[in-house]
Structures are given as structure tokens and as C-alpha cells.
Design an enzyme around this catalytic site. Sequence first.
Site, PDB file in Angstrom:
ATOM      1  N   GLY A 137     -28.763 -43.950 -54.919  1.00  9.48           N
ATOM      2  CA  GLY A 137     -29.293 -43.778 -53.577  1.00  9.48           C
ATOM      3  C   GLY A 137     -29.819 -44.976 -52.795  1.00  9.48           C
ATOM      4  O   GLY A 137     -30.718 -44.636 -52.047  1.00  9.48           O
ATOM      5  N   HIS A 138     -29.174 -46.116 -53.334  1.00 11.08           N
ATOM      6  CA  HIS A 138     -29.744 -47.247 -52.909  1.00 11.08           C
ATOM      7  C   HIS A 138     -29.924 -47.487 -51.160  1.00 11.08           C
ATOM      8  O   HIS A 138     -30.390 -48.487 -50.530  1.00 11.08           O
ATOM      9  CB  HIS A 138     -29.219 -48.504 -53.459  1.00 11.08           C
ATOM     10  CG  HIS A 138     -27.963 -48.727 -52.884  1.00 11.08           C
ATOM     11  ND1 HIS A 138     -26.869 -48.147 -53.334  1.00 11.08           N
ATOM     12  CD2 HIS A 138     -27.350 -49.679 -52.118  1.00 11.08           C
ATOM     13  CE1 HIS A 138     -25.663 -48.592 -53.009  1.00 11.08           C
ATOM     14  NE2 HIS A 138     -25.980 -49.704 -52.196  1.00 11.08           N
ATOM     15  N   ARG A 139     -28.988 -46.654 -50.367  1.00 16.32           N
ATOM     16  CA  ARG A 139     -28.850 -46.604 -49.007  1.00 16.32           C
ATOM     17  C   ARG A 139     -29.802 -46.110 -48.415  1.00 16.32           C
ATOM     18  O   ARG A 139     -29.663 -46.080 -47.201  1.00 16.32           O
ATOM     19  CB  ARG A 139     -27.310 -46.221 -48.663  1.00 16.32           C
ATOM     20  CG  ARG A 139     -26.244 -47.343 -48.960  1.00 16.32           C
ATOM     21  CD  ARG A 139     -25.870 -48.078 -47.828  1.00 16.32           C
ATOM     22  NE  ARG A 139     -24.871 -49.067 -48.342  1.00 16.32           N
ATOM     23  CZ  ARG A 139     -23.557 -48.918 -47.832  1.00 16.32           C
ATOM     24  NH1 ARG A 139     -22.984 -47.644 -47.518  1.00 16.32           N
ATOM     25  NH2 ARG A 139     -22.736 -49.836 -48.338  1.00 16.32           N
ATOM     26  N   GLY A 140     -30.336 -45.063 -49.001  1.00 14.87           N
ATOM     27  CA  GLY A 140     -31.421 -44.193 -48.406  1.00 14.87           C
ATOM     28  C   GLY A 140     -32.821 -44.809 -48.038  1.00 14.87           C
ATOM     29  O   GLY A 140     -32.785 -46.083 -48.561  1.00 14.87           O
TER      30      GLY A 140
ATOM     31  N   GLY B  68     -34.327 -45.219 -51.687  1.00 10.51           N
ATOM     32  CA  GLY B  68     -33.624 -46.012 -52.565  1.00 10.51           C
ATOM     33  C   GLY B  68     -33.734 -47.615 -52.163  1.00 10.51           C
ATOM     34  O   GLY B  68     -33.827 -48.367 -52.857  1.00 10.51           O
TER      35      GLY B  68
ATOM     36  N   SER C  71     -40.425 -34.370 -53.768  1.00  9.26           N
ATOM     37  CA  SER C  71     -41.146 -34.296 -52.437  1.00  9.26           C
ATOM     38  C   SER C  71     -42.354 -33.354 -52.425  1.00  9.26           C
ATOM     39  O   SER C  71     -42.298 -32.350 -53.332  1.00  9.26           O
ATOM     40  CB  SER C  71     -40.030 -33.893 -51.430  1.00  9.26           C
ATOM     41  OG  SER C  71     -40.465 -33.284 -50.404  1.00  9.26           O
ATOM     42  N   SER C  72     -43.194 -33.360 -51.406  1.00 10.62           N
ATOM     43  CA  SER C  72     -44.506 -32.575 -51.437  1.00 10.62           C
ATOM     44  C   SER C  72     -44.172 -31.141 -50.987  1.00 10.62           C
ATOM     45  O   SER C  72     -44.642 -30.474 -51.071  1.00 10.62           O
ATOM     46  CB  SER C  72     -45.453 -33.350 -50.532  1.00 10.62           C
ATOM     47  OG  SER C  72     -44.984 -33.427 -49.480  1.00 10.62           O
ATOM     48  N   CYS C  73     -42.673 -31.102 -50.558  1.00 15.31           N
ATOM     49  CA  CYS C  73     -42.327 -29.749 -50.063  1.00 15.31           C
ATOM     50  C   CYS C  73     -42.196 -28.681 -51.262  1.00 15.31           C
ATOM     51  O   CYS C  73     -41.736 -27.796 -51.353  1.00 15.31           O
ATOM     52  CB  CYS C  73     -41.357 -29.636 -49.039  1.00 15.31           C
ATOM     53  SG  CYS C  73     -39.688 -29.851 -49.914  1.00 15.31           S
TER      54      CYS C  73
ATOM     55  N   TYR D 126     -33.783 -27.085 -50.708  1.00 17.48           N
ATOM     56  CA  TYR D 126     -34.193 -28.272 -51.320  1.00 17.48           C
ATOM     57  C   TYR D 126     -35.293 -28.275 -52.280  1.00 17.48           C
ATOM     58  O   TYR D 126     -35.319 -28.826 -53.380  1.00 17.48           O
ATOM     59  CB  TYR D 126     -34.396 -29.254 -50.098  1.00 17.48           C
ATOM     60  CG  TYR D 126     -35.084 -30.695 -50.483  1.00 17.48           C
ATOM     61  CD1 TYR D 126     -34.040 -31.474 -50.660  1.00 17.48           C
ATOM     62  CD2 TYR D 126     -36.274 -30.959 -50.846  1.00 17.48           C
ATOM     63  CE1 TYR D 126     -34.450 -32.989 -51.095  1.00 17.48           C
ATOM     64  CE2 TYR D 126     -36.789 -32.190 -50.862  1.00 17.48           C
ATOM     65  CZ  TYR D 126     -35.829 -33.079 -51.217  1.00 17.48           C
ATOM     66  OH  TYR D 126     -36.127 -34.380 -51.667  1.00 17.48           O
TER      67      TYR D 126
ATOM     68  N   LYS E 137     -35.251 -29.282 -56.077  1.00 18.62           N
ATOM     69  CA  LYS E 137     -36.330 -30.355 -56.823  1.00 18.62           C
ATOM     70  C   LYS E 137     -37.208 -29.892 -57.764  1.00 18.62           C
ATOM     71  O   LYS E 137     -37.262 -30.526 -58.776  1.00 18.62           O
ATOM     72  CB  LYS E 137     -37.225 -30.898 -55.543  1.00 18.62           C
ATOM     73  CG  LYS E 137     -36.341 -32.127 -54.804  1.00 18.62           C
ATOM     74  CD  LYS E 137     -36.035 -33.244 -55.485  1.00 18.62           C
ATOM     75  CE  LYS E 137     -34.760 -33.946 -55.060  1.00 18.62           C
ATOM     76  NZ  LYS E 137     -34.317 -35.061 -56.010  1.00 18.62           N
TER      77      LYS E 137
ATOM     78  N   HIS F  12     -38.509 -36.920 -38.468  1.00 21.98           N
ATOM     79  CA  HIS F  12     -39.966 -36.827 -38.600  1.00 21.98           C
ATOM     80  C   HIS F  12     -40.758 -37.337 -37.413  1.00 21.98           C
ATOM     81  O   HIS F  12     -40.374 -38.226 -36.744  1.00 21.98           O
ATOM     82  CB  HIS F  12     -40.410 -37.120 -39.884  1.00 21.98           C
ATOM     83  CG  HIS F  12     -39.938 -36.240 -41.086  1.00 21.98           C
ATOM     84  ND1 HIS F  12     -40.329 -34.896 -41.399  1.00 21.98           N
ATOM     85  CD2 HIS F  12     -38.895 -36.517 -41.892  1.00 21.98           C
ATOM     86  CE1 HIS F  12     -39.862 -34.456 -42.173  1.00 21.98           C
ATOM     87  NE2 HIS F  12     -38.875 -35.349 -42.679  1.00 21.98           N
TER      88      HIS F  12
HETATM   89  P1  GDP Z   1     -43.346 -31.377 -41.159  1.00 25.08           P
HETATM   90  O1  GDP Z   1     -44.363 -32.380 -41.879  1.00 25.08           O
HETATM   91  O2  GDP Z   1     -42.663 -31.062 -41.897  1.00 25.08           O
HETATM   92  O3  GDP Z   1     -43.980 -30.730 -40.270  1.00 25.08           O
HETATM   93  O4  GDP Z   1     -42.612 -32.644 -40.161  1.00 25.08           O
HETATM   94  P2  GDP Z   1     -42.594 -33.382 -38.760  1.00 25.08           P
HETATM   95  O5  GDP Z   1     -42.729 -34.814 -39.175  1.00 25.08           O
HETATM   96  O6  GDP Z   1     -41.373 -33.061 -38.159  1.00 25.08           O
HETATM   97  O7  GDP Z   1     -43.786 -32.528 -37.816  1.00 25.08           O
HETATM   98  C1  GDP Z   1     -45.006 -32.987 -38.098  1.00 25.08           C
HETATM   99  C2  GDP Z   1     -45.961 -32.404 -36.824  1.00 25.08           C
HETATM  100  O8  GDP Z   1     -45.683 -33.400 -35.662  1.00 25.08           O
HETATM  101  C3  GDP Z   1     -45.676 -31.096 -36.467  1.00 25.08           C
HETATM  102  O9  GDP Z   1     -46.915 -30.330 -36.017  1.00 25.08           O
HETATM  103  C4  GDP Z   1     -44.632 -31.210 -35.095  1.00 25.08           C
HETATM  104  O10 GDP Z   1     -44.932 -30.197 -34.319  1.00 25.08           O
HETATM  105  C5  GDP Z   1     -45.482 -32.535 -34.621  1.00 25.08           C
HETATM  106  N1  GDP Z   1     -44.670 -33.350 -33.479  1.00 25.08           N
HETATM  107  C6  GDP Z   1     -45.298 -33.794 -32.567  1.00 25.08           C
HETATM  108  N2  GDP Z   1     -44.168 -34.473 -31.897  1.00 25.08           N
HETATM  109  C7  GDP Z   1     -43.238 -34.699 -32.752  1.00 25.08           C
HETATM  110  C8  GDP Z   1     -41.757 -35.037 -32.166  1.00 25.08           C
HETATM  111  O11 GDP Z   1     -41.664 -35.822 -31.470  1.00 25.08           O
HETATM  112  N3  GDP Z   1     -40.900 -35.018 -33.460  1.00 25.08           N
HETATM  113  C9  GDP Z   1     -41.287 -34.268 -34.463  1.00 25.08           C
HETATM  114  N4  GDP Z   1     -40.569 -34.060 -35.413  1.00 25.08           N
HETATM  115  N5  GDP Z   1     -42.462 -33.676 -34.847  1.00 25.08           N
HETATM  116  C10 GDP Z   1     -43.403 -34.001 -33.910  1.00 25.08           C
END
Ligand code: GDP
Length: 314
Positions: free
Chosen positions: A11-14, A17, A108-110, A137, A141, A180
Site C-alpha cells: 500500500g505504498h501509494r496511500g 504506506g 483505525s480508531s473506528c 470497514y 479491521k 476529512h
Molecule cells: P469524522 O472524524 O469521522 O467525523 O470525520 P470528518 O473529519 O469528516 O469530520 C470531523 C468533524 O469536522 C465533523 O464534526 C464535521 O462536521 C466537521 N467539519 C467541519 N467542516 C468540515 C468539512 O469541510 N469537511 C469535513 N469532512 N468535515 C467538516
Amino acid sequence: MNPDSKVYVAGHRGLVGSAILRRLEGEGYGNLLTRTRAELDLMDARAVEEFFAAETPEYVFLAAAKVGGILANDTYPVDFLRDNLSIQLNVLDVAHRHSVKKLLLLGSSCIYPKFSPQPMKEEYLLTGELEPTNEPYAIAKIAGIKLCQAYRKQHGADFISVMPTNLYGPGDNFDLQSSHVLPALIRKFHEAKERGDPSVTVWGTGTPRREFLHVDDLACACEFLMDNYSGGRPINVGVGKDLGIGELAALVREVVGYEGKISYDTSKPDGTSRKLLDVSRLSELGWRARIPLREGIEQTYAWFLESRPVGAGG
Ligand code: GDP
């Protein structure tokens, strides 16, 4: 491991990785094995067998996985469950049969229960229901952790598993629909600055709390654990502290140098209110994260400026 060891980074492209590969190259490892997905399909047991027979890696970092956000998990549950199970089954089985000295599986923490007490300790695994949106997922894991434990128990194989918190860094996904929060904010503030927008919209209320680990710190921890930890229990990797999304937004705004306002779109979901790993086990082993959040964001912003594809805004 030593610099002559034959090390396979799957997974070295991720995001993860590629950070592990950078780290090992930087540490002088000269015998690194990688294969792209086109060269080696890890879901093809026979191809994996042939690769291990021909290359005989001594150490394996298993960072190859089908990953994605809430929407992708929800839309393609078969891919998340089946592909990840299949990759893990193939690689662990062949690693055992070809007497790999040690294997490190990334999770992952999930994997922890949706309503887990905070911070989340490793022993909270399987003590409650999972967050339904990433269950495919997470189940795969958890099976990976259990497989590592089973190979250790039944065959004495030195397979360990590592559970990182929310990661960010070079190579991250900056697509506003699927990324994210941290890369999304970097992009949003940058584009707003370039366009001269009066404000930037942050999703949710800004009150949820999250922990962020730079992927280069994770790579450092993986190398450390490969050298210093042998046990069946998974090990959390995080920074041990979290911050509110509102605070994060203020920090990213400062780093990017945007002077407009921050507004909140409360029609967007907040998600879980807090997600923080307990990292005492890792601290006891003698490792801690080194990259301060501001510095990590500055470095990731610099990477974004250099690497974003043409047409990706700005
Ligand atoms: P999570 O950690 O699995 O919930 O994933 P995220 O990183 O997508 O979201 C983390 C928090 O950031 C959540 O409360 C989102 O509502 C908030 N958030 C605020 N602005 C953004 C945005 O532009 N994109 C994303 N993905 N999350 C956002």
C-alpha cells in the site's frame, strides 16, 4: 529491522504506506519492496503467494486497504468488507507460510464502539456496537486484529496491529465531498483567500472534538513498534489530546493567512462528539508524537500548494 532487511511496504501509494516508505528511505533502508496495485493484486491469493515466494520479504507493513469516508462505506459495503478481509487473509497467510520475521497490520480508531468512553483504551475493543456508517470497514479491521492474534497464538507468528487516530499530511485527500475535516479546511480557507470571499463555511456546530496525528509521526511509530513491540494486543497511536473543530478552523485560518470570517452550517452533521485515543500503552513503550499540530498544518499546506492538481481551485 536493520537497513539491509528486506522490507515490504504493502500500500505504498496511500497516505500511510507512502509515509512509511519515506520514513524507511530516510533512515537508510536500502532493500525496500513495493508493488503497485496493477503489478500485484493483493486480493489474488495466487499472485500474493508468487510474490512472497520470489521476493521473500523479512518484514511486512500492511498498509494496503480499501478506505474511504462515510458516503463510500455506505454505498460500497461489500467492497469495504470483502476487499479488506481478502487482502488481510492473503497477506497474513502467505507471510506465515513464508516465515516472515514480523508483520505490522494497520487498522483505525473506528474499530472501537460508537459510545466508547473517552479516551479510548485498547481493551474497549468489542465492548459495544460500532458506528453503523463505517461498520463494514471496522468489522474487516477487527477481523485483521483477531487474525494477527490467532497466528501468534496458534503458530507463534510475530504479527502486531496498530490503530492510528485521525491522520493528516502530505498525500491527503483534498476533495471537498469525500475528504476529512483538516484537508477540507486547508482547501476551503486557501480558495476563499484567493477569491477574496468574506467568509468560509465550516460544517456542523464547531463543537465536536477530534485528535489529529501527522502521518509522518505515525510512520515513525510504526518503525518504533516494529522494532520494540511484540504482542497480541493492538496498540493505539495518537497524540493524546484533541481540540474542537472551531479551534481547528481558527488555526487553519491563521496558517493559510485568511482574514475573513468563519461561519457554521449546522444543517451538516457533527458526527460523534469526541474521538480521542488513549495512548498510555504506547507512551509506556517509550514513544510519543513529535510534530506539533500547527507545524504539521503548515507543512501540509505547503504540500497542498505544490501538489494540487491544476483546476483544483485557487
Ligand atoms: P469524522 O472524524 O469521522 O467525523 O470525520 P470528518 O473529519 O469528516 O469530520 C470531523 C468533524 O469536522 C465533523 O464534526 C464535521 O462536521 C466537521 N467539519 C467541519 N467542516 C468540515 C468539512 O469541510 N469537511 C469535513 N469532512 N468535515 C467538516
